[in-house]
Design a protein around this motif. Structure first.
Motif, PDB file in Angstrom:
ATOM      1  N   HIS A 241     -63.942  -7.903   3.333  1.00  0.00           N
ATOM      2  CA  HIS A 241     -62.977  -8.364   2.331  1.00  0.00           C
ATOM      3  C   HIS A 241     -63.747  -8.749   1.075  1.00  0.00           C
ATOM      4  N   ILE A 242     -63.063  -8.671  -0.090  1.00  0.00           N
ATOM      5  CA  ILE A 242     -63.811  -8.710  -1.350  1.00  0.00           C
ATOM      6  C   ILE A 242     -63.285  -9.749  -2.339  1.00  0.00           C
ATOM      7  N   LEU A 243     -64.204 -10.599  -2.759  1.00  0.00           N
ATOM      8  CA  LEU A 243     -63.949 -11.492  -3.887  1.00  0.00           C
ATOM      9  C   LEU A 243     -64.850 -10.982  -5.016  1.00  0.00           C
ATOM     10  N   LEU A 244     -64.235 -10.494  -6.094  1.00  0.00           N
ATOM     11  CA  LEU A 244     -64.978  -9.731  -7.100  1.00  0.00           C
ATOM     12  C   LEU A 244     -64.867 -10.416  -8.462  1.00  0.00           C
ATOM     13  N   ASP A 245     -66.003 -10.557  -9.131  1.00  0.00           N
ATOM     14  CA  ASP A 245     -65.958 -11.195 -10.449  1.00  0.00           C
ATOM     15  C   ASP A 245     -65.235 -10.329 -11.475  1.00  0.00           C
ATOM     16  N   LYS A 246     -64.750 -10.997 -12.533  1.00  0.00           N
ATOM     17  CA  LYS A 246     -64.119 -10.266 -13.635  1.00  0.00           C
ATOM     18  C   LYS A 246     -65.184  -9.911 -14.680  1.00  0.00           C
ATOM     19  N   PRO A 247     -65.021  -8.869 -15.447  1.00  0.00           N
ATOM     20  CA  PRO A 247     -63.963  -7.858 -15.311  1.00  0.00           C
ATOM     21  C   PRO A 247     -64.183  -7.065 -14.034  1.00  0.00           C
ATOM     22  N   VAL A 248     -63.107  -6.661 -13.383  1.00  0.00           N
ATOM     23  CA  VAL A 248     -63.250  -6.056 -12.055  1.00  0.00           C
ATOM     24  C   VAL A 248     -63.928  -4.691 -12.103  1.00  0.00           C
ATOM     25  N   ALA A 249     -63.908  -4.049 -13.273  1.00  0.00           N
ATOM     26  CA  ALA A 249     -64.578  -2.756 -13.419  1.00  0.00           C
ATOM     27  C   ALA A 249     -64.792  -2.498 -14.908  1.00  0.00           C
ATOM     28  N   LEU A 250     -65.427  -1.367 -15.211  1.00  0.00           N
ATOM     29  CA  LEU A 250     -65.604  -1.026 -16.629  1.00  0.00           C
ATOM     30  C   LEU A 250     -64.336  -0.413 -17.215  1.00  0.00           C
ATOM     31  N   ASN A 251     -63.464   0.072 -16.353  1.00  0.00           N
ATOM     32  CA  ASN A 251     -62.174   0.610 -16.812  1.00  0.00           C
ATOM     33  C   ASN A 251     -61.277   0.784 -15.600  1.00  0.00           C
ATOM     34  N   VAL A 252     -60.012   1.060 -15.854  1.00  0.00           N
ATOM     35  CA  VAL A 252     -59.041   1.036 -14.761  1.00  0.00           C
ATOM     36  C   VAL A 252     -59.236   2.212 -13.809  1.00  0.00           C
ATOM     37  N   SER A 253     -59.797   3.320 -14.289  1.00  0.00           N
ATOM     38  CA  SER A 253     -59.962   4.437 -13.336  1.00  0.00           C
ATOM     39  C   SER A 253     -61.066   4.102 -12.330  1.00  0.00           C
ATOM     40  N   GLU A 254     -62.099   3.386 -12.787  1.00  0.00           N
ATOM     41  CA  GLU A 254     -63.075   2.868 -11.823  1.00  0.00           C
ATOM     42  C   GLU A 254     -62.409   1.885 -10.858  1.00  0.00           C
ATOM     43  N   PHE A 255     -61.571   1.003 -11.423  1.00  0.00           N
ATOM     44  CA  PHE A 255     -60.939   0.011 -10.546  1.00  0.00           C
ATOM     45  C   PHE A 255     -60.040   0.688  -9.518  1.00  0.00           C
ATOM     46  N   ASP A 256     -59.420   1.793  -9.902  1.00  0.00           N
ATOM     47  CA  ASP A 256     -58.548   2.488  -8.948  1.00  0.00           C
ATOM     48  C   ASP A 256     -59.332   3.012  -7.739  1.00  0.00           C
ATOM     49  N   GLN A 257     -60.622   3.290  -7.917  1.00  0.00           N
ATOM     50  CA  GLN A 257     -61.448   3.665  -6.755  1.00  0.00           C
ATOM     51  C   GLN A 257     -61.636   2.479  -5.817  1.00  0.00           C
TER      52      GLN A 257
END
Lengths: 351, 351
Positions: free
Chosen positions: A99-115
């Motif tokens: 399970h994941i607790l992830l710092d912000k920003p969660v990714a460099l962009n939303v397409s990365e976050f979608d992965q």
């Protein structure tokens, strides 16, 4: 549930924020630190970091992130690593069932976050981003007023005056690391505050405001933006900056009342948090919310609770936090796109 | 100066704001009410209005504005009449040598105001617009902090929730009367607050923000705008509305500190006004400013003092207030122009 063992959290890296979060985990009855991984420090240094921050004596020290992710005594991981590394390590963690607790920003962009999102969904792991203010008991209290007041406009700002060393060397001003600058850092909070105004619904258009300040590498050091929920007649403005005095404001103005918070990101006092309301043309009322535990501990407790539901009761992961992080990232991206595109409005429909 | 007779003020119309201002004049040692003119009420009604508001017993009642302007016992006039009538009556007053206290918005546009400005200059009369908050002793105090804090951005908002009757019938929502709506009314204050942020200098560009609300006649009921002082790297956002709960905020954020005022237009308490500052990443300090007299009396005293300098000492009228009103009107016009022009930025150079 009280009979369940605490959720065992593995921490990646020996940074200042890990120090803060390890204290929060130690304050959380349903969570415990079980492992620490370091890439850049020696095992000895990591052991010393663990000791000086009161990690449990049996905390396992791993010399690599891979090794920690394979540790069967780790239920969940906290990833306070540069945003450019999020997609790789969050996806790896999800594939290992962590399970994941992830710092912000969660990714460099939303397409990365979608992965990341897909990996969490496929592997049935709970996700939460590490933004603490949402878990302060005060936030739920002032959100109740926001719901009642029929909000028309919100202004939120988070700024702090970074010193010269930060502005030259911090991860947050480097394209290869946290490439979103003040927008992905301070701006993240202001965008969340704006989303709160309209019940977490995405606005229809996003327009960056004139006057953004970028460094030589093109990283945002300061900017503003307007969000427009056209159908509901609601707007929000945000301002985020590394170049101005510490300010952490939300002003939400509705047909029926106004809510103001002056320290929404990190309350000035750990044990008490305030906000003001006014309504009916009358003067301000101050509301004080007592907080037995610091907001980062509230966050850990809620994260561990959700993880416990999945681990011990076979529940499906709660998708709220994935959705909220995705919306926030989408708005970060849209502000950046508008800045890069001569402040043209970005239409969000369908994203 | 203490031996001078009080400045004799003539009031035009028997409205609610005249009631408030007559109390202010009665509280001002250097001013007195000498005349009242009415167009719409009978002489008897005007007499009764004067009596019930404690006008001096020898106040002359005039059946027309013209008649009052010819009254040699009137030094100065207060003109709380619809904006569409300002240019006519302010110019007439100036030509009669009457000093002028004029309600905001000072005109329907800056070219009209320039006629007033010219008439004041040619006839050597003192001008001031009737915006009271600038005269509250608190304003000078928080402006001192603003000067010290190297301001980067300002957000100011003034909104109030007008009722249905106001939204149908008030002068401020009628094209033929105060045709600038919320922008010329509530917006006037927010624009002044933005000008304060950069030492009364005009911004380089003005851009209306998405989401303005207009009524069927095209009058602004709610809008926002951004001002950009490009050279200095300063921006300001304003929000004004007839459609949202009473809110009167200034937040000015600088490199070195932040100033917040929560009731800048009309302080919640008449005898004490507060604001907060923070600097150096530390928590908020509250500053309380005692005000012996309400801010509208402070305004009258300052106006009468300036008029007295001209009348009794042959001084030239003080041009600050003409200049400040003109800048404010210019920005009102620019926001309106941007709204009318699909939110395109308006460049102010040379205006």
């Amino acid at each position: 549930m009280s009979g369940d063992n605490p959720i065992r959290i593995g921490l990646l890296s020996c940074t200042k924020i890990v120090r803060k979060l390890s204290r929060a985990i130690n304050l959380s009855p349903n969570a415990t630190i079980s492992a620490l991984a370091t890439y850049t420090s020696s095992i000895e240094e990591a052991k010393s970091f663990a000791e000086s921050n009161n990690f449990p004596p049996n905390t396992k020290i791993h010399g690599s992130y891979e090794s920690l992710l394979e540790d069967p005594d780790v239920d969940a991981v906290y990833l306070p690593i540069p945003a450019s590394l999020h997609v790789e390590w969050a996806v790896r963690a999800a594939r290992q069932g962590k399970h994941i607790l992830l710092d912000k920003p969660v990714a460099l962009n939303v397409s990365e976050f979608d992965q990341i999102l897909e990996a969490c969904e496929v592997n049935g792991v709970q996700f939460m981003d590490g933004t603490q203010w949402m878990h302060n008991p005060r936030t739920a209290k002032f959100m109740d007023f926001i719901k009642d007041f029929e909000i028309k406009t919100v202004h939120s700002c988070f700024s702090f005056a970074a010193n010269g060393n930060f502005l030259r060397n911090d991860n947050r001003v480097k394209p290869g690391l946290d490439g979103l600058g003040a927008l992905g850092d301070a701006g993240w909070y202001t965008i969340q505050a704006a989303l709160v105004a309209n019940n977490f619904k995405l606005p229809k258009t996003v327009t960056a405001l004139p006057g953004p300040v970028l460094n030589d590498a093109g990283i945002v050091l300061s900017c503003g933006a307007l969000f427009d929920w056209e159908e509901e007649g609601i707007t929000a403005t945000i301002y985020c900056s590394f170049l101005a005095n510490l300010t952490m404001e939300i002003t939400a103005i509705g047909a029926k009342g106004t809510v103001s918070v002056h320290d929404f990101v990190i309350p000035y006092r750990e044990t008490e948090a305030a906000f003001t309301t006014s309504s009916g043309g009358c003067c301000l009322s101050e509301h004080k919310v007592m907080t037995e535990l610091p907001q980062e501990a509230c966050m850990v407790i809620e994260f561990a609770r959700l993880v416990g539901e999945v681990k011990n009761r076979g529940a499906k992961p709660d998708g709220f936090w994935l959705s909220f992080s995705r919306k926030t990232q989408l708005l970060v991206d849209a502000v950046k796109e508008s800045i890069d595109n001569n402040l043209e409005p970005v239409i969000l429909s369908g994203r």
